[in-house]
Design a protein around this motif. Sequence first.
Motif, PDB file in Angstrom:
ATOM      1  N   LEU A 180      18.742  -3.260  47.549  1.00  0.00           N
ATOM      2  CA  LEU A 180      18.091  -3.011  48.840  1.00  0.00           C
ATOM      3  C   LEU A 180      18.160  -1.523  49.170  1.00  0.00           C
ATOM      4  O   LEU A 180      19.232  -0.915  49.134  1.00  0.00           O
ATOM      5  CB  LEU A 180      18.754  -3.860  49.933  1.00  0.00           C
TER       6      LEU A 180
ATOM      7  N   LEU B  13      12.467  -1.624  56.787  1.00  0.00           N
ATOM      8  CA  LEU B  13      11.364  -2.281  57.499  1.00  0.00           C
ATOM      9  C   LEU B  13      10.547  -1.261  58.289  1.00  0.00           C
ATOM     10  O   LEU B  13       9.376  -1.470  58.579  1.00  0.00           O
ATOM     11  CB  LEU B  13      11.899  -3.353  58.456  1.00  0.00           C
TER      12      LEU B  13
ATOM     13  N   VAL C  96      13.811   3.499  42.600  1.00  0.00           N
ATOM     14  CA  VAL C  96      14.560   2.251  42.806  1.00  0.00           C
ATOM     15  C   VAL C  96      14.670   1.487  41.480  1.00  0.00           C
ATOM     16  O   VAL C  96      15.751   1.041  41.083  1.00  0.00           O
ATOM     17  CB  VAL C  96      13.894   1.360  43.883  1.00  0.00           C
TER      18      VAL C  96
ATOM     19  N   ILE D 248       9.364  -5.211  44.801  1.00  0.00           N
ATOM     20  CA  ILE D 248       8.220  -4.413  44.377  1.00  0.00           C
ATOM     21  C   ILE D 248       7.102  -4.533  45.401  1.00  0.00           C
ATOM     22  O   ILE D 248       6.601  -5.630  45.667  1.00  0.00           O
ATOM     23  CB  ILE D 248       7.716  -4.865  42.989  1.00  0.00           C
TER      24      ILE D 248
ATOM     25  N   ASP E 134       8.997 -13.682  46.695  1.00  0.00           N
ATOM     26  CA  ASP E 134       9.861 -13.352  47.835  1.00  0.00           C
ATOM     27  C   ASP E 134       9.239 -13.815  49.151  1.00  0.00           C
ATOM     28  O   ASP E 134       8.031 -14.010  49.233  1.00  0.00           O
ATOM     29  CB  ASP E 134      10.019 -11.826  47.874  1.00  0.00           C
TER      30      ASP E 134
ATOM     31  N   VAL F  22      21.651 -16.616  54.616  1.00  0.00           N
ATOM     32  CA  VAL F  22      22.589 -17.693  54.959  1.00  0.00           C
ATOM     33  C   VAL F  22      23.792 -17.087  55.677  1.00  0.00           C
ATOM     34  O   VAL F  22      24.499 -16.247  55.127  1.00  0.00           O
ATOM     35  CB  VAL F  22      23.050 -18.449  53.696  1.00  0.00           C
ATOM     36  N   GLU F  23      23.985 -17.484  56.921  1.00  0.00           N
ATOM     37  CA  GLU F  23      25.035 -16.877  57.747  1.00  0.00           C
ATOM     38  C   GLU F  23      26.136 -17.842  58.153  1.00  0.00           C
ATOM     39  O   GLU F  23      27.230 -17.421  58.500  1.00  0.00           O
ATOM     40  CB  GLU F  23      24.417 -16.275  59.019  1.00  0.00           C
TER      41      GLU F  23
HETATM   42  P1  C2E Z   1      13.883  -8.852  51.978  1.00  0.00           P
HETATM   43  O1  C2E Z   1      13.403  -8.582  50.588  1.00  0.00           O
HETATM   44  O2  C2E Z   1      13.525 -10.156  52.577  1.00  0.00           O
HETATM   45  O3  C2E Z   1      15.445  -8.625  51.930  1.00  0.00           O
HETATM   46  C1  C2E Z   1      16.380  -9.393  52.657  1.00  0.00           C
HETATM   47  C2  C2E Z   1      16.789  -8.693  53.933  1.00  0.00           C
HETATM   48  O4  C2E Z   1      17.636  -9.583  54.676  1.00  0.00           O
HETATM   49  C3  C2E Z   1      17.608  -7.449  53.708  1.00  0.00           C
HETATM   50  O5  C2E Z   1      17.284  -6.556  54.787  1.00  0.00           O
HETATM   51  C4  C2E Z   1      19.044  -7.940  53.842  1.00  0.00           C
HETATM   52  O6  C2E Z   1      19.972  -6.941  54.195  1.00  0.00           O
HETATM   53  C5  C2E Z   1      18.864  -8.941  54.947  1.00  0.00           C
HETATM   54  N1  C2E Z   1      19.891  -9.996  54.932  1.00  0.00           N
HETATM   55  C6  C2E Z   1      20.497 -10.575  53.873  1.00  0.00           C
HETATM   56  N2  C2E Z   1      21.355 -11.544  54.244  1.00  0.00           N
HETATM   57  C7  C2E Z   1      21.291 -11.590  55.594  1.00  0.00           C
HETATM   58  C8  C2E Z   1      21.955 -12.404  56.600  1.00  0.00           C
HETATM   59  O7  C2E Z   1      22.759 -13.283  56.316  1.00  0.00           O
HETATM   60  N3  C2E Z   1      21.626 -12.160  57.903  1.00  0.00           N
HETATM   61  C9  C2E Z   1      20.735 -11.185  58.264  1.00  0.00           C
HETATM   62  N4  C2E Z   1      20.494 -11.014  59.565  1.00  0.00           N
HETATM   63  N5  C2E Z   1      20.091 -10.418  57.351  1.00  0.00           N
HETATM   64  C10 C2E Z   1      20.369 -10.616  56.041  1.00  0.00           C
HETATM   65  P2  C2E Z   1      17.031  -5.006  54.544  1.00  0.00           P
HETATM   66  O8  C2E Z   1      17.974  -4.490  53.512  1.00  0.00           O
HETATM   67  O9  C2E Z   1      17.008  -4.356  55.886  1.00  0.00           O
HETATM   68  O10 C2E Z   1      15.587  -4.970  53.928  1.00  0.00           O
HETATM   69  C11 C2E Z   1      14.494  -5.363  54.691  1.00  0.00           C
HETATM   70  C12 C2E Z   1      13.251  -5.469  53.848  1.00  0.00           C
HETATM   71  O11 C2E Z   1      12.850  -4.200  53.352  1.00  0.00           O
HETATM   72  C13 C2E Z   1      13.435  -6.348  52.602  1.00  0.00           C
HETATM   73  O12 C2E Z   1      13.334  -7.698  52.985  1.00  0.00           O
HETATM   74  C14 C2E Z   1      12.291  -5.852  51.747  1.00  0.00           C
HETATM   75  O13 C2E Z   1      11.083  -6.460  52.132  1.00  0.00           O
HETATM   76  C15 C2E Z   1      12.230  -4.391  52.108  1.00  0.00           C
HETATM   77  N6  C2E Z   1      12.909  -3.600  51.061  1.00  0.00           N
HETATM   78  C16 C2E Z   1      14.230  -3.332  50.926  1.00  0.00           C
HETATM   79  N7  C2E Z   1      14.448  -2.566  49.845  1.00  0.00           N
HETATM   80  C17 C2E Z   1      13.247  -2.377  49.255  1.00  0.00           C
HETATM   81  C18 C2E Z   1      12.789  -1.658  48.077  1.00  0.00           C
HETATM   82  O14 C2E Z   1      13.561  -1.082  47.303  1.00  0.00           O
HETATM   83  N8  C2E Z   1      11.436  -1.676  47.829  1.00  0.00           N
HETATM   84  C19 C2E Z   1      10.555  -2.330  48.647  1.00  0.00           C
HETATM   85  N9  C2E Z   1       9.244  -2.285  48.322  1.00  0.00           N
HETATM   86  N10 C2E Z   1      10.939  -3.009  49.729  1.00  0.00           N
HETATM   87  C20 C2E Z   1      12.274  -3.037  50.043  1.00  0.00           C
END
Ligand code: C2E
Length: 279
Positions: free
Chosen positions: A60, A74, A93, A118, A179, A238-239
């Motif tokens: 991430l 986001l 990445v 991706i 995803d 999953v929390e």
């Molecule tokens: P995603 O692919 O759906 O990633 C899961 C998001 O949920 C991640 O947020 C993660 O930190 C968060 N998460 C995981 N477990 C939990 C939980 O139990 N509770 C809560 N409240 N959140 C949880 P993050 O890291 O803020 O990333 C958000 C989005 O940004 C990702 O959603 C993905 O769509 C995008 N993203 C992140 N890294 C990359 C990347 O390297 N490339 C691209 N293209 N998009 C990315």
Amino acid sequence: AKQHGRNNYQWYTEHLNQEVSERMTLRNELQKAIAGMSFELHYQPQIDTRSGLVIGSEALLRWPHAERGMISPLRFIPVAEDTGQIIPISQWVLDTACRHNRQLLDRGLARGAISVNISAVHFLRSNFIETVRRALDSSGLPANLLELEITESVLLKNAERAIYLLHELKKIGVGLALDDFGTGYSSLSYLKDLPIDKVKIDRSFVQELISDPRDAAITQGIISMAHHLDLKVVAEGVETPEQAAFLERNQCDAFQGFLYARPMPFAELEGYLQRQAAL
Ligand code: C2E
Ligand code: CA
Ligand code: CA
Ligand code: CA
């Protein structure tokens, strides 16, 4: 009414201007961040439902900003997609995640694939396949230890090309996951034509699994359909133990979420995997 209309218009343009200037600022600051590649990857382990063991980790993206702290992906990824800045970032990445998993492999700590998100913009570019090959070659990571997470949006943009690309990637041997499953508007019928291994149930369903019977029904439906199509199912976000118990009862294959582990810097992931190996 006329007066009111004008006020509305004024409100609207002011907010629009704010949004535009915020995006301009982000764009300029992103340019500096790309020049110095001052991004980080954090990793969140995925846990096998039955054994409790780590079966992979999702990479991430993090952008630590000097004045504003961590900026959420986001917020900045949509801007980077509009400007094309997503290409060098996404490239970085991919390369970094491959290098990291190769390091884990060398230390006997690799537990399955590292998954990389991706963006559709990157995925549908002419040389994407070549990009993946190069990341694997230069890191020396076996293809099966890399997984790509794509969303339904690639199918909406250009389904024919997306399906072709997925087959090419399958030939290389990388894992493929769909995803945010269930959040798009596209039809389910395409699922049978995709050479994917896995679907990830979006956090928005998992969140209300216990409080909203409709989310429970959708989740059960996704798991059952995916299994009939020979796909693995990972639940994200999953929390609580109640959510985990529901998912386990309904044969979900793996979990990802704060209940088990938050996303962590690479150095911490090494420690986490070391402790797991000692179990
Ligand atoms: P995603 O692919 O759906 O990633 C899961 C998001 O949920 C991640 O947020 C993660 O930190 C968060 N998460 C995981 N477990 C939990 C939980 O139990 N509770 C809560 N409240 N959140 C949880 P993050 O890291 O803020 O990333 C958000 C989005 O940004 C990702 O959603 C993905 O769509 C995008 N993203 C992140 N890294 C990359 C990347 O390297 N490339 C691209 N293209 N998009 C990315
Ligand atoms: Ca993801
Ligand atoms: Ca999601
Ligand atoms: Ca709901």
